[in-house]
Scaffold this motif. Structure first.
Motif, PDB file in Angstrom:
ATOM      1  N   ARG A   1       0.834  -1.190   0.000  1.00  0.00           N
ATOM      2  CA  ARG A   1       0.000   0.000   0.000  1.00  0.00           C
ATOM      3  C   ARG A   1       0.873   1.246   0.000  1.00  0.00           C
ATOM      4  O   ARG A   1       1.877   1.292   0.698  1.00  0.00           O
ATOM      5  CB  ARG A   1      -0.915   0.009   1.206  1.00  0.00           C
ATOM      6  CG  ARG A   1      -1.912  -1.167   1.232  1.00  0.00           C
ATOM      7  CD  ARG A   1      -2.800  -1.082   2.446  1.00  0.00           C
ATOM      8  NE  ARG A   1      -3.746  -2.196   2.481  1.00  0.00           N
ATOM      9  CZ  ARG A   1      -4.655  -2.367   3.444  1.00  0.00           C
ATOM     10  NH1 ARG A   1      -4.712  -1.500   4.442  1.00  0.00           N
ATOM     11  NH2 ARG A   1      -5.478  -3.386   3.406  1.00  0.00           N
ATOM     12  N   GLN A   2       0.467   2.234  -0.761  1.00  0.00           N
ATOM     13  CA  GLN A   2       1.209   3.486  -0.831  1.00  0.00           C
ATOM     14  C   GLN A   2       0.276   4.650  -0.528  1.00  0.00           C
ATOM     15  O   GLN A   2      -0.898   4.646  -0.910  1.00  0.00           O
ATOM     16  CB  GLN A   2       1.832   3.672  -2.216  1.00  0.00           C
ATOM     17  CG  GLN A   2       2.912   2.641  -2.536  1.00  0.00           C
ATOM     18  CD  GLN A   2       3.538   2.913  -3.879  1.00  0.00           C
ATOM     19  OE1 GLN A   2       3.026   3.711  -4.655  1.00  0.00           O
ATOM     20  NE2 GLN A   2       4.640   2.259  -4.160  1.00  0.00           N
ATOM     21  N   ALA A   3       0.794   5.651   0.191  1.00  0.00           N
ATOM     22  CA  ALA A   3       0.000   6.834   0.520  1.00  0.00           C
ATOM     23  C   ALA A   3      -0.205   7.678  -0.732  1.00  0.00           C
ATOM     24  O   ALA A   3       0.708   7.853  -1.540  1.00  0.00           O
ATOM     25  CB  ALA A   3       0.702   7.651   1.593  1.00  0.00           C
ATOM     26  N   VAL A   4      -1.404   8.200  -0.897  1.00  0.00           N
ATOM     27  CA  VAL A   4      -1.697   9.070  -2.038  1.00  0.00           C
ATOM     28  C   VAL A   4      -1.444  10.530  -1.707  1.00  0.00           C
ATOM     29  O   VAL A   4      -1.467  11.389  -2.596  1.00  0.00           O
ATOM     30  CB  VAL A   4      -3.157   8.891  -2.492  1.00  0.00           C
ATOM     31  CG1 VAL A   4      -3.393   7.475  -2.979  1.00  0.00           C
ATOM     32  CG2 VAL A   4      -4.129   9.229  -1.369  1.00  0.00           C
ATOM     33  N   GLY A   5      -1.217  10.840  -0.439  1.00  0.00           N
ATOM     34  CA  GLY A   5      -0.948  12.215  -0.056  1.00  0.00           C
ATOM     35  C   GLY A   5      -0.438  12.279   1.372  1.00  0.00           C
ATOM     36  O   GLY A   5      -0.527  11.311   2.132  1.00  0.00           O
ATOM     37  N   PHE A   6       0.119  13.428   1.732  1.00  0.00           N
ATOM     38  CA  PHE A   6       0.678  13.623   3.063  1.00  0.00           C
ATOM     39  C   PHE A   6       0.386  15.042   3.511  1.00  0.00           C
ATOM     40  O   PHE A   6       0.508  15.989   2.734  1.00  0.00           O
ATOM     41  CB  PHE A   6       2.185  13.370   3.057  1.00  0.00           C
ATOM     42  CG  PHE A   6       2.855  13.698   4.362  1.00  0.00           C
ATOM     43  CD1 PHE A   6       3.486  14.920   4.545  1.00  0.00           C
ATOM     44  CD2 PHE A   6       2.839  12.801   5.412  1.00  0.00           C
ATOM     45  CE1 PHE A   6       4.092  15.226   5.744  1.00  0.00           C
ATOM     46  CE2 PHE A   6       3.453  13.091   6.611  1.00  0.00           C
ATOM     47  CZ  PHE A   6       4.079  14.312   6.778  1.00  0.00           C
ATOM     48  N   LEU A   7      -0.035  15.198   4.773  1.00  0.00           N
ATOM     49  CA  LEU A   7      -0.359  16.515   5.312  1.00  0.00           C
ATOM     50  C   LEU A   7       0.161  16.604   6.735  1.00  0.00           C
ATOM     51  O   LEU A   7      -0.248  15.834   7.607  1.00  0.00           O
ATOM     52  CB  LEU A   7      -1.877  16.739   5.297  1.00  0.00           C
ATOM     53  CG  LEU A   7      -2.377  18.033   5.953  1.00  0.00           C
ATOM     54  CD1 LEU A   7      -1.849  19.252   5.210  1.00  0.00           C
ATOM     55  CD2 LEU A   7      -3.901  18.059   6.007  1.00  0.00           C
ATOM     56  N   ASP A   8       1.098  17.519   6.966  1.00  0.00           N
ATOM     57  CA  ASP A   8       1.585  17.783   8.323  1.00  0.00           C
ATOM     58  C   ASP A   8       0.636  18.784   8.962  1.00  0.00           C
ATOM     59  O   ASP A   8       0.883  19.983   8.990  1.00  0.00           O
ATOM     60  CB  ASP A   8       3.015  18.328   8.270  1.00  0.00           C
ATOM     61  CG  ASP A   8       3.657  18.393   9.652  1.00  0.00           C
ATOM     62  OD1 ASP A   8       2.932  18.181  10.650  1.00  0.00           O
ATOM     63  OD2 ASP A   8       4.866  18.662   9.740  1.00  0.00           O
ATOM     64  N   ALA A   9      -0.481  18.272   9.477  1.00  0.00           N
ATOM     65  CA  ALA A   9      -1.567  19.131   9.941  1.00  0.00           C
ATOM     66  C   ALA A   9      -1.159  19.983  11.138  1.00  0.00           C
ATOM     67  O   ALA A   9      -1.519  21.161  11.225  1.00  0.00           O
ATOM     68  CB  ALA A   9      -2.784  18.277  10.289  1.00  0.00           C
ATOM     69  N   ALA A  10      -0.410  19.406  12.078  1.00  0.00           N
ATOM     70  CA  ALA A  10      -0.032  20.151  13.278  1.00  0.00           C
ATOM     71  C   ALA A  10       0.828  21.364  12.928  1.00  0.00           C
ATOM     72  O   ALA A  10       0.605  22.473  13.420  1.00  0.00           O
ATOM     73  CB  ALA A  10       0.697  19.232  14.248  1.00  0.00           C
ATOM     74  N   SER A  11       1.823  21.168  12.054  1.00  0.00           N
ATOM     75  CA  SER A  11       2.682  22.286  11.652  1.00  0.00           C
ATOM     76  C   SER A  11       1.891  23.343  10.885  1.00  0.00           C
ATOM     77  O   SER A  11       2.098  24.543  11.066  1.00  0.00           O
ATOM     78  CB  SER A  11       3.845  21.778  10.798  1.00  0.00           C
ATOM     79  OG  SER A  11       4.676  20.917  11.533  1.00  0.00           O
ATOM     80  N   ALA A  12       0.972  22.901  10.026  1.00  0.00           N
ATOM     81  CA  ALA A  12       0.161  23.845   9.263  1.00  0.00           C
ATOM     82  C   ALA A  12      -0.727  24.675  10.168  1.00  0.00           C
ATOM     83  O   ALA A  12      -1.033  25.828   9.862  1.00  0.00           O
ATOM     84  CB  ALA A  12      -0.687  23.094   8.235  1.00  0.00           C
ATOM     85  N   CYS A  13      -1.124  24.107  11.306  1.00  0.00           N
ATOM     86  CA  CYS A  13      -1.970  24.834  12.259  1.00  0.00           C
ATOM     87  C   CYS A  13      -1.159  25.722  13.199  1.00  0.00           C
ATOM     88  O   CYS A  13      -1.731  26.417  14.042  1.00  0.00           O
ATOM     89  CB  CYS A  13      -2.801  23.854  13.086  1.00  0.00           C
ATOM     90  SG  CYS A  13      -4.073  22.988  12.149  1.00  0.00           S
ATOM     91  N   GLY A  14       0.170  25.688  13.077  1.00  0.00           N
ATOM     92  CA  GLY A  14       1.012  26.508  13.941  1.00  0.00           C
ATOM     93  C   GLY A  14       1.438  25.821  15.215  1.00  0.00           C
ATOM     94  O   GLY A  14       1.832  26.481  16.177  1.00  0.00           O
ATOM     95  N   ALA A  15       1.378  24.476  15.247  1.00  0.00           N
ATOM     96  CA  ALA A  15       1.783  23.722  16.438  1.00  0.00           C
ATOM     97  C   ALA A  15       2.707  22.582  16.033  1.00  0.00           C
ATOM     98  O   ALA A  15       2.355  21.406  16.178  1.00  0.00           O
ATOM     99  CB  ALA A  15       0.564  23.189  17.171  1.00  0.00           C
ATOM    100  N   PRO A  16       3.899  22.879  15.484  1.00  0.00           N
ATOM    101  CA  PRO A  16       4.798  21.806  15.034  1.00  0.00           C
ATOM    102  C   PRO A  16       5.203  20.891  16.166  1.00  0.00           C
ATOM    103  O   PRO A  16       5.495  21.333  17.276  1.00  0.00           O
ATOM    104  CB  PRO A  16       6.009  22.586  14.488  1.00  0.00           C
ATOM    105  CG  PRO A  16       5.955  23.917  15.153  1.00  0.00           C
ATOM    106  CD  PRO A  16       4.504  24.218  15.347  1.00  0.00           C
ATOM    107  N   GLY A  17       5.188  19.589  15.898  1.00  0.00           N
ATOM    108  CA  GLY A  17       5.585  18.612  16.898  1.00  0.00           C
ATOM    109  C   GLY A  17       4.468  18.126  17.792  1.00  0.00           C
ATOM    110  O   GLY A  17       4.651  17.150  18.522  1.00  0.00           O
TER     111      GLY A  17
END
Length: 277
Positions: A1-17
């Motif tokens: 199985r392979q991912a069709v997309g990736f989203l670093d949601a926490a960093s995008a919301c201003g809370a990296p990590g």
């Protein structure tokens, strides 16, 4: 199985990590809401890496549940749609497009574990750390379900405007104020005393926090880079040469000398290639 997309949601919301503690897709599957451990809720259009809106619960507690709320009369667009998000302290209802507060519910004496919203209605059932499930009815969100239609009559006399005094404020304890060097503001209009702490304007809180640790994001970025380098090093295939049982120390010394000679030879070849170029 392979991912069709990736989203670093926490960093995008201003809370990296920060860890993600809640995820919810709307009925169309096009919009996704995520909650973080430090109390942020971000709504994403999956066609974009940037959040449409980010909502801060102001308590710093983990988001435990997120719901997209619609009523029977909605046209199907984003206008008028709301998000019902909850952490362990409070349930917030807010506009999907603007993030503006609509109302909030704060159960007393118990932490929130889960929230159930009856479809196309204003009835909320809240599971808390107590033997009984708590029920709340918000008439402006939608009608009461048919099986409890008597709520409509009961709430006509009790209906009142939901308070919005602390909508844009964050709750902090006295110890947190001292850590942020804001304890000198106690007794001023900038802090509003409440229970065992204070409510402070969210903009002032973030400004003080950034002044106390201006390089927080850069430190996190360097840690991520170092971690990735270590993972790549660990994945490399290395040849392990077994040392003989006799004269093992001398054999190790010879192998080390050979390795150093190999590295020096590689550097010399690289310099020669650079000179020819």
């Amino acid at each position: 199985r392979q991912a069709v997309g990736f989203l670093d949601a926490a960093s995008a919301c201003g809370a990296p990590g920060q860890e993600l503690t809640a995820v919810r897709f709307d009925d169309t599957g096009l919009y996704c809401a995520v909650g973080t451990r430090n109390g942020l809720v971000g709504v994403f259009d999956l066609r974009s890496q940037k959040p449409m809106v980010v909502k801060d619960h102001m308590y710093g507690s983990s988001i435990v549940d997120i719901k997209f709320h619609t009523t029977a009369g909605d046209s199907g667009g984003l206008a008028g749609r709301r998000v019902i998000s909850s952490d362990t302290h409070i349930i917030k209802v807010w506009d999907l497009q603007t993030g503006s507060n609509y109302t909030s519910v704060e159960p007393q004496d118990a932490d929130i574990n889960d929230v159930c919203v009856w479809p196309n209605s204003g009835l909320l059932m809240v599971g808390v750390d107590s033997p009984k499930v708590q029920g709340y009815f918000i008439p402006s969100l939608g009608p009461a379900p048919r099986w409890c239609s008597y709520l409509e009559g009961l709430t006509e006399e009790l209906e009142e405007q939901a308070p919005s005094v602390y909508d844009d404020y964050r709750f902090v304890t006295k110890a947190e104020l001292v850590k942020l060097s804001l304890d000198h503001l106690m007794g001023t209009p900038l802090l509003r005393a409440y229970m065992h702490g204070f409510f402070i304007d969210n903009r002032l809180y973030h400004k003080a926090k950034n002044m106390m640790d201006p390089f927080a994001y850069e430190t996190y970025r360097q840690q991520r880079i170092q971690k990735k380098i270590e993972e790549e090093r660990g994945s490399r295939i290395s040849l392990v040469k077994r040392l003989p049982k006799v004269n093992a120390r001398a054999a190790a010394k010879i192998l080390a000398q050979q390795a150093e000679a190999g590295e020096e030879g590689a550097e010399a070849e690289g310099d020669a290639a650079g000179g020819v170029a």
